[in-house]
Design a protein around this motif. Structure first.
Motif, mmCIF file in Angstrom:
data_model
loop_
_atom_site.group_PDB
_atom_site.id
_atom_site.type_symbol
_atom_site.label_atom_id
_atom_site.label_comp_id
_atom_site.label_asym_id
_atom_site.label_seq_id
_atom_site.Cartn_x
_atom_site.Cartn_y
_atom_site.Cartn_z
ATOM 1 N N HIS A 16 -26.151 3.046 -2.601
ATOM 2 C CA HIS A 16 -26.027 4.184 -1.709
ATOM 3 C C HIS A 16 -27.287 5.047 -1.686
ATOM 4 O O HIS A 16 -27.580 5.693 -0.681
ATOM 5 C CB HIS A 16 -24.827 5.045 -2.109
ATOM 6 N N VAL A 25 -25.117 6.473 9.642
ATOM 7 C CA VAL A 25 -24.413 6.677 8.368
ATOM 8 C C VAL A 25 -25.428 7.159 7.338
ATOM 9 O O VAL A 25 -26.454 6.506 7.120
ATOM 10 C CB VAL A 25 -23.737 5.383 7.884
ATOM 11 N N THR A 43 -26.145 8.956 3.327
ATOM 12 C CA THR A 43 -25.605 9.179 1.987
ATOM 13 C C THR A 43 -26.142 10.499 1.472
ATOM 14 O O THR A 43 -27.357 10.683 1.357
ATOM 15 C CB THR A 43 -26.001 8.048 1.030
ATOM 16 N N PHE A 100 -21.427 10.241 3.719
ATOM 17 C CA PHE A 100 -20.661 9.848 2.540
ATOM 18 C C PHE A 100 -21.417 10.312 1.299
ATOM 19 O O PHE A 100 -22.645 10.420 1.314
ATOM 20 C CB PHE A 100 -20.473 8.332 2.469
ATOM 21 N N GLN A 151 -17.756 3.776 1.572
ATOM 22 C CA GLN A 151 -18.366 4.006 2.881
ATOM 23 C C GLN A 151 -17.574 3.257 3.969
ATOM 24 O O GLN A 151 -18.040 2.288 4.567
ATOM 25 C CB GLN A 151 -19.837 3.591 2.864
ATOM 26 N N PHE A 180 -19.447 -1.588 5.723
ATOM 27 C CA PHE A 180 -18.961 -0.357 6.334
ATOM 28 C C PHE A 180 -17.498 -0.446 6.765
ATOM 29 O O PHE A 180 -16.993 0.455 7.434
ATOM 30 C CB PHE A 180 -19.831 0.017 7.540
#
Length: 633
Positions: free
Chosen positions: A325, A521, A523, A551, A557, A617
């Motif tokens: 991540h 997306v 992290t 996330f 995730q 994902f």
């Protein structure tokens, strides 16, 4: 009894939760450090055996062990590091994420410190199961010498079974970890109490001056012995790494109420037993138990070492997830083995790596005595790295000056560096193994990070600003793409540029959906992100929407689940009329990429072990469209 009803008063819910966490922390957090009495004192005595062990040497060694536990585990980890949390999470990479968030910039020194600490932890996760299980099984030789030839096969079978059950999860057996380990610590305390009275001189070990005397009078041999003394604190990193699973107070309570007293009593008992029976230096731990208790203790020790092994394996899985991540490793397959506990995960690639490493170590070294010489370097190295990072923590988070931070941690750092130097003396005697393991893992992480940066820079040259693209595509012209019903979601790592997969789709298929979502997306530098902060939507035009999903580095995730939150925020779509577009890159080596040839090939090979983004994902498999492209790196 309750006087009015005659019923036993119910235990408050908060207290029940606390006791449950305390019991769980004994099994998981302290499983590794709890198996050190099996071999630590035995290995520390070994250099003195030929000339005979004197009372001063025994007392000095036990004093060193007790005060090493006090200084490093109690003060550094239990009282200080457990407060250096990243929103409740601990561990090297969690601390790295916190420091990078607080400093607000990318710091190469912090980055390399983080990956060195992570790499050393993975090396530790290989050596711990091999050493602890072999140490326990070797007790069978004292039950009956006939079993001596079967130590290696039994150890190997235990390891095979342990790694086989990882994919099924540990939820069913983990509830027994705490109670079994509690019994183990009580057995440690009992064994020590049986023999402290053999020679009350051993109580002098509680005086730290005896530890100082030993260091100043033992000479070069004393420096070698320090490497074995440090085995008493192996597993201390688990205190910090498992902070998020159990919380600070249960871990602290378990240490002061049960773990520390049991370890201190056992080491004192071993010392007193050797003072009274010098021949016991061969294996003081097992020999101090009565004959009738030997087999039960061997079986209990084996169970305790299996639990310790499970703890470091689970820790390695958790660290690998954080590394993925945070961008230190490619996307790996991560399976959640519990519906209620997100900390229980299974990472097949890491499981296979650890299994191969453990089996090689078992059959290469052959016994725990040989493997113990290789153990300390990875542990001491990880601890030194953590202490160095703590200097930055005191500056960035607590606001201390550089001078004050250094002065406070300098005594501890000096002690750990001495232990590290003592372990480095064993580099030729198997100590090269953890160094090689850590170096290999560190190179992989560094290569992935550097290669990914170069890849992003190369692909950025062909980027089209998203705002410019939307304006051009929505102009009415004869070459405009055909409008088709439904929703298209395009995944990209750069929210302000047009995803390459969107450009390829228009180029090859000449179509554009009624609704188009540019999905990014990210992290965050925190362990978990709440649902309220999970999704951020920005309307770009009538047909285009930018969606940012965040996330934490400990979160699952799951993009599909996150998209369900969008409906509450006003974004209406039907999942069966939605297509997810992913770009699949075929990376081709380029000698002029900026990476050396060997590192270029390593990056491509590392990319090959990553899983498909749709699986990572959690995208609906029957709604994913992949478009490939070749990228030269």
């Amino acid at each position: 009894m309750n006087a009015s009803t005659g019923d036993t008063p119910a235990v408050p819910a908060d207290m029940r939760k606390f006791l449950t966490l305390l019991l769980g922390s004994v099994g998981v957090v302290y499983g590794d450090i709890g198996t050190s009495p099996l071999y630590a004192f035995r290995e520390a005595l070994r250099p003195f055996v030929e000339d005979g062990v004197s009372a001063e040497e025994v007392i000095g060694l036990i004093s060193l062990m007790v005060w090493t536990l006090t200084t490093i585990v109690t003060f550094k980890y239990v009282l200080f590091l457990l407060r250096a949390d990243n929103d409740g999470e601990g561990g090297t990479l969690s601390l790295l994420a916190l420091l990078m968030k607080k400093t607000g910039r990318y710091m190469p020194v912090l980055f390399f410190a983080g990956i060195i600490g992570a790499a050393l932890f993975i090396g530790d996760a290989m050596i711990t199961p091999a050493l602890s299980v072999m140490s326990a099984v070797e007790g069978l030789k004292l039950v009956t010498p006939v079993l001596g030839d079967y130590v290696l096969p039994i150890s190997a079978v235990i390891m095979i079974l342990l790694f086989m059950v990882q994919s099924r999860g540990t939820a069913a057996v983990s509830k027994f970890f705490g109670p079994i380990t509690v019994v183990w610590f009580l057995a440690l305390a009992w064994g020590g109490l049986l023999h402290i009275s053999d020679d009350y001189q051993i109580l002098n070990a509680l005086n730290p001056l005896n530890a100082i005397w030993f260091i100043t009078h033992a000479g070069f041999v004393g420096l070698i012995v320090l490497g074995a003394v440090f085995l008493t604190v192996t597993g201390a990193e688990a205190l910090y790494a498992d902070l998020g699973h159990f919380g600070r107070k249960p871990i602290q309570a378990a240490w002061f109420i049960l773990v520390f007293p049991a370890l201190a009593l056992n080491y004192l008992g071993q010392g007193a037993y050797v003072l009274a029976n010098p021949a016991a230096v061969e294996n003081p731990f097992y020999l101090m138990y009565p004959d009738w208790a030997l087999l039960p203790i061997v079986l209990l020790a084996t169970a305790a070492t299996i639990i310790a092994s499970q703890a470091v394996i689970t820790g390695a899985f958790s660290l690998a997830r954080q590394a993925v991540h945070l961008g230190f490793l490619p996307r790996l397959q991560i399976t959640f083995t519990s519906e209620t506990n997100t900390g229980q995960i299974y990472v097949p690639a890491v499981n296979m790596l650890l299994f191969v490493g453990v089996m090689v170590l078992i059959f290469t070294f052959g016994d725990s005595e040989s493997l113990a010489t290789a153990y300390g370097i990875s542990v001491t190295g990880a601890m030194v790295v953590t202490t160095l990072m703590c200097v930055q923590y005191l500056r960035s988070v607590w606001g201390w000056s550089a001078v004050t931070s250094a002065l406070v941690l300098l005594p501890l750092l000096t002690l750990e560096v001495i232990f590290l130097c003592a372990n480095l003396l064993k580099i030729h005697d198997g100590g090269w193994v953890p160094v090689l393991l850590a170096l290999a893992i560190m190179v992989v992480m560094w290569t992935w990070r550097k290669g990914s940066l170069i890849l992003r820079q190369k692909t950025a040259r062909n980027d089209v600003p998203l705002e410019m693209f939307i304006k051009s595509i929505e102009r009415k012209s004869d070459h405009a793409p055909v409008s088709v019903p439904g929703t298209a979601v395009f995944l990209t790592s750069v929210p302000d540029t047009t995803p390459a997969v969107l450009l390829h789709n228009i180029k090859h298929n000449h179509v554009l959906h009624e609704q188009n979502v540019i999905l990014t997306v990210t992290t965050a530098d925190v362990p978990y992100v709440s649902d309220a902060q999970r999704v951020k939507m920005t309307r770009l035009s009538e047909r285009f929407l930018r969606l940012e999903v965040s996330f934490g580095f400990m979160d699952d995730q799951n993009v599909s689940r996150a998209l369900a939150l969008c409906k509450k925020a006003g974004f209406k779509f039907e999942i069966m009329q939605t297509s997810f577009y992913l770009g699949r890159r075929n990376i081709i080596s380029d000698p002029k990429s900026g990476l050396p040839g060997w590192q270029d090939k390593l990056y491509i090979a590392t990319a090959g072990i990553g899983i498909d983004p749709s699986a990572y994902f959690r995208l609906p498999a029957n709604r994913v469209v992949e478009i490939g492209e070749q990228v030269v790196i």
